[in-house]
Design a protein around this motif. Structure first.
Motif, short mmCIF file in Angstrom:
data_model
loop_
_atom_site.label_atom_id
_atom_site.label_comp_id
_atom_site.label_asym_id
_atom_site.label_seq_id
_atom_site.Cartn_x
_atom_site.Cartn_y
_atom_site.Cartn_z
N LYS A 162 0.82 -1.22 0.00
CA LYS A 162 0.00 0.00 0.00
C LYS A 162 0.85 1.27 0.00
O LYS A 162 0.44 2.29 -0.54
N GLN A 163 2.04 1.21 0.59
CA GLN A 163 2.93 2.38 0.49
C GLN A 163 3.38 2.58 -0.95
O GLN A 163 3.52 3.70 -1.43
N TYR A 164 3.60 1.46 -1.63
CA TYR A 164 3.97 1.54 -3.04
C TYR A 164 2.84 2.21 -3.85
O TYR A 164 3.08 3.08 -4.68
N LEU A 165 1.62 1.81 -3.57
CA LEU A 165 0.48 2.36 -4.32
C LEU A 165 0.16 3.80 -3.91
O LEU A 165 -0.22 4.62 -4.74
N PRO A 219 9.95 1.92 -6.17
CA PRO A 219 10.12 0.47 -6.38
C PRO A 219 10.59 -0.27 -5.12
O PRO A 219 10.39 -1.47 -5.01
N ILE A 220 11.17 0.45 -4.18
CA ILE A 220 11.69 -0.19 -2.98
C ILE A 220 10.56 -0.95 -2.26
O ILE A 220 10.75 -2.06 -1.76
N TYR A 221 9.36 -0.36 -2.22
CA TYR A 221 8.27 -1.02 -1.51
C TYR A 221 7.68 -2.17 -2.31
O TYR A 221 7.23 -3.16 -1.75
N LEU A 222 7.72 -2.06 -3.63
CA LEU A 222 7.29 -3.18 -4.47
C LEU A 222 8.25 -4.35 -4.28
O LEU A 222 7.85 -5.51 -4.15
#
Ligand SMILES: *[C@@H]1O[C@H](CO)[C@@H](O)[C@H](O)[C@H]1NC(C)=O
Ligand SMILES: *[C@@H]1O[C@H](CO)[C@@H](O)[C@H](O)[C@H]1NC(C)=O
Ligand SMILES: *[C@@H]1O[C@H](CO)[C@@H](O)[C@H](O)[C@H]1NC(C)=O
Length: 665
Positions: free
Chosen positions: A341-344, A351-354
């Motif tokens: 959800k942080q990525y979104l 990309p780090i969160y993905l």
């Protein structure tokens, strides 16, 4: 909400533990609370809300009240007990009218709200059977009122919302000498206020109130309360490592370590405050909120855990883990949820969160996904003693957030159809959707297994020895059928002490995501069956609302005298959304926090961004430590980095070595 421990049936006592136990605590510091003078100087959120409010307001009018929503039938009025419930007994019409069904959800909400309003207004805890309430802080925290604001809005319950607003404006004061749970207060109160701000400024036609219009006196009520609360909560992050303490005193803003668990915080709790703080940073332009929350994830990630799976306790002092219990149930869950959800939230720009999400999901599939013995259900189990030790085939109901979150991760919130057109589709996404579908079905089975049709708090599964994992071949589960003695039920076991139902939202949350993303109407039908069970078996007398069950496997069920705030904030909201037209809050333009509060997605800026990189790691996810040329001290760091249950002293050393390194260069 997810992270609280649900292991004894005494849910409410346990839930309130973190709120009431402070009175025994000594005060270590006499630091007067002084709050954010700086915040007031640059109300950037005002400029942003004017522009976006204008543009999105027009869109909102169309989305909400345009042609697709025009068939909304009028409410039949407040339903009190059995009188208005003939729909519950009658056969379902051949042509299903989902708008009609969502009106039933709205009625259930109104019944609960009105019961609360009549018997416990302004209290943080509501007992629908005793028809009374309790406070968590002397003057109350707004626990139920604030948590329900955005549900009132999407249901267009304007007069009730006005009453709630008036209470917030005249009675809610967070300046109280009260220790509160950092995470719960963030996701419910801060999240609730921010979501109310977002909806009321972006969709002014949702439960329209003149007092919060642009330029009106109450314009900034929600955001001002939110910023005031957040400034108090920030004190929790003033630990040695930056990982927040489990609790914080609202008046002094002093962090307080957990009174149990060796003083360690829950991992999920430390790692599920980021969406809230980041949105607040975006609204106010204050990077402090962002930076404190961001730092936590960096400290966590620097532990270099195998395959991205983390133990459920972490020390705020040194930022190292306590024990090796790994699970996606209580205390572990929303860490994983907030990665994707942080990525979104920041529009897929980090990309780090993905990367972290992908690594963790691969870890889940490798170590935690197991098939049930006879019926091939997909089970997301636990590793109570670490990844190299035995798997426990236990699922907290809390884990049922995961299928919806997997589907969200696979498409970014778009429908599968749209995602395929966008070209971002392949075998990986296909198999993630299959996994999400199987796990959703397993969670649905938890409901069908029980006499009331309402899931137990914890379910165990029969599995093979050795367990059959995904790597042994993907399996498809048998059909879930209705007969009382259906064979599939034998793979599900509910222990007597786990058979309570606390009105939890996670399964209907996943049904909502699965419906929006796959378009398969069976998810709506399952939701309707679940909703009917809630109405049938959890209603309190005299129209006092709906309550928890002490035993959901008996008919009539044994009731438990408590209405959780998440019944209004999450469970009924997800039912309502599940039966609503899909253009009400499209999933690819928002993120929903772990208490079902809505935040918009937004763009990164130069100052508000992740700003760190993951350390290089090997294929197991463990950090590769480069041996510096001539310092023997540094070698020790490598030894301690990958230790799961490192003693504090060991990791303190690691942290210190890191600092030395930085100074040297
Ligand atoms: C929302 O409620 C207001 C009255 O409070 C009403 O005027 C309006 O038509 C309602 N909107 C919808 C879509 O029902
Ligand atoms: C479970 O899956 C295995 C492997 O695909 C299959 O052979 C077996 O028939 C399945 N069991 C049932 C009851 O469907
Ligand atoms: C907040 O997000 C909006 C929308 O993406 C963006 O235009 C704005 O610059 C952001 N505000 C800050 C302070 O970063």
């Amino acid at each position: 909400m997810h992270a609280q421990n649900g292991h004894t049936s005494n849910g409410i006592g346990q839930k309130l533990e973190g709120f009431f136990d402070n009175r025994q605590l000594p005060m270590y510091k006499d630091k007067p609370y002084s709050y954010a003078a700086s915040r007031r100087r640059a109300p950037l959120y005002k400029q942003w809300r004017v522009i976006v409010g204008a543009v999105l307001g027009i869109l909102a009018l169309f989305y909400l009240f345009g042609p697709s929503a025009s068939r909304k039938p009028r409410s039949t009025g407040k339903s009190r007990g059995g009188a208005g419930l003939s729909w519950l007994r009658g056969p379902d019409a051949a042509a299903v009218d989902w708008n009609e069904r969502r009106e039933r959800v709205k009625e259930a909400f109104m019944l609960s709200w009105d019961g609360y309003e009549q018997y416990a207004w302004g209290y943080d805890v509501y007992y629908p059977l005793a028809k009374s309430g309790d406070q968590m802080a002397e003057k109350g925290m707004g626990w139920i009122i604030v948590d329900a604001l955005d549900t009132l809005m999407i249901m267009n319950l304007t007069s009730r919302l006005s009453h709630a607003r008036e209470w917030i404006s005249t009675s809610l004061d967070y300046n109280q000498d009260q220790e509160v749970n950092t995470f719960e207060t963030t996701i419910r109160m801060l999240g609730g206020l921010l979501s109310a701000h977002y909806l009321s400024t972006t969709f002014p036609q949702m439960a329209p109130i003149a007092d919060d219009d642009h330029g009106a006196a109450g314009e900034d009520l929600y955001i001002e309360k939110a910023a005031d609360l957040a400034d108090r909560l920030l004190g929790a992050f003033n630990s040695e490592s930056g990982v927040p303490y489990a609790s914080v005193n609202l008046k002094t803003s002093d962090g307080v370590p957990s009174h149990a668990d060796g003083g360690a915080s829950s991992t999920a709790e430390a790692a599920s405050v980021q969406l809230e703080m980041k949105y607040l940073a975006n609204l106010t332009g204050e990077s402090n909120y962002w930076d404190k929350a961001e730092k936590v994830i960096q400290v966590i990630d620097n532990n270099g855990m195998e395959d991205g799976l983390l133990p459920i306790f972490i020390y705020a002092s040194a930022g190292n883990f306590r024990g090796s219990n790994i699970r996606l149930g209580s205390r572990g869950d929303s860490y994983y949820e907030y990665l994707i959800k942080q990525y979104l939230q920041t529009s897929e720009q980090e990309p780090i969160y993905l990367d972290m999400w992908n690594q963790a999901l691969a870890g889940v599939r490798k170590h935690l996904i197991v098939y049930s013995k006879d019926s091939n259900f997909t089970v997301l189990g636990e590793r109570p003693n670490g990844l190299s030790k035995a798997l426990s085939p236990k699922m907290d109901h809390l884990v049922c957030f995961m299928p919806g979150t997997i589907a969200l991760g696979a498409t970014g919130g778009r429908s599968v159809e749209e995602a395929k057109k966008s070209g971002k589709w392949g075998e990986k996404q296909e198999s993630e959707m299959q996994l999400a579908a199987e796990l959703t079905k397993t969670c649905w089975g938890m409901y069908k297994k029980m006499a009331t049709g309402l899931a137990a708090e914890i379910t165990f599964f029969e599995i093979n020895d050795p367990p059959r994992m995904e790597s042994d071949g993907i399996r498809k589960s048998v059909e879930i059928t209705d007969e009382k003695d259906a064979a599939w039920k034998q793979d599900y076991t509910v222990k007597p002490m786990d058979s309570h139902n606390l009105q939890r939202p996670e399964t209907v949350e996943s049904l909502f995501y699965m419906w929006r993303i796959t378009g398969d109407v069976k998810y709506r039908e399952w939701g309707w069956e679940m909703f009917k069970s809630f109405v049938k078996y959890t209603a309190a007398d005299d129209g006092a609302g709906y309550t928890s069950l002490a035993d959901a496997n008996e008919i009539p069920p044994v009731m438990k005298d408590n209405m959780e705030s998440f019944w209004l904030a999450e469970t009924l909201k997800y039912f309502y959304l599940l039966f609503s037209p899909n253009d009400l809050l499209p999933l690819d333009s928002i993120v929903i926090n772990t208490e079902a509060h809505f935040f918009p997605r937004f763009e990164l800026t130069k100052t508000l961004k992740t700003g760190w990189e993951r350390k290089p790691r090997d294929s197991d996810g463990k950090i590769i430590v480069e041996k510096p040329k001539d310092s023997p001290k540094h070698e020790r760091a490598g030894a301690s980095v990958s230790v799961t249950a490192a003693e504090p002293s060991e990791t303190v050393r690691t942290v210190k070595v890191e600092e030395t390194k930085k100074d040297d260069t």
